[in-house]
Design an enzyme around this catalytic site. Sequence first.
Site: not given
Ligand code: KIV
Length: 269
Positions: A43-44, A82, A110, A112, A179
């Site tokens: 989600d970056s 994510d 994924k 968090e 992280e």
């Molecule tokens: O969203 C993302 O790119 C991430 C990485 C920083 C691991 O979760």
Amino acid sequence: MISLSDLKKIKAEGRKFSCLTCYDASMAKAMEIAEIDSILIGDSLGMTVQGRDSTLPVTIEDMAYHTAAVRRGNNHSFIMTDLPFMTYATLNDALVNSKTVMQAGAQMVKVEGGAWLSETVEVLTRNGIPVCVHLGLTPQSVHVFGGYKLQARTREAADKLIADCRAVVEAGAALLLLECVPAQLGKEITELFPEIPVIGIGAGHETDGQVLVVQDMLGLTFGRVAKFVRNFMKEQSGETAILDAFKAYHAAVKDGSFPAPEQTFQVEL
Ligand code: KIV
């Protein structure tokens, strides 16, 4: 195509695996050619693709769109996606939204968090959805942390993070992503769970896998760059420079030369 069992085998054999974020088909194809082991549709993309300030505005539709594009471009790497902010706050949301990204081509979702996600992890796993839990600096909670900072700096905080890992692993988590934590903690957690591959970003060189945001490792992040980033593009030239940067990253993860001490947080715990 690399599977979760392949990643577990890599860990069991004491080898390392590479992971990069990716959001589109052409980069995904280059990563396939460079034999990158796994891809995170992170989600970056809220920041790197959409130009936002954080990951919070990203939607599940955004994640499905980019997952499908990446899968079409790459038939080699293991793909995880994510679940963005507030899309797994209830068990029903977690199931419905995981279905969306799994049907778009993800092999794993994924999320968090920590121990409080145990029931979510258990229910998703029971429904055939492998789960990676992201711990340490979790960007969806940036407003709780008050910024992007090193986590688990004390023995007490490190033990709390280990307890969170244990709870989600007992609930069925198949992968852990750490992280921005001290290298010693990355090593401890990697050794504590021999069956569970651990991916690090700013967690030292002893985790089983490494992940970087692709724009960071290609030198496309302007302004402040995190300590754990290495620009692999700097060493390349010519028309295959991007491909060569991916190959160099893959090789450096495999031989353990990335991350080097200068990309690592050393804190005595
Ligand atoms: O969203 C993302 O790119 C991430 C990485 C920083 C691991 O979760």
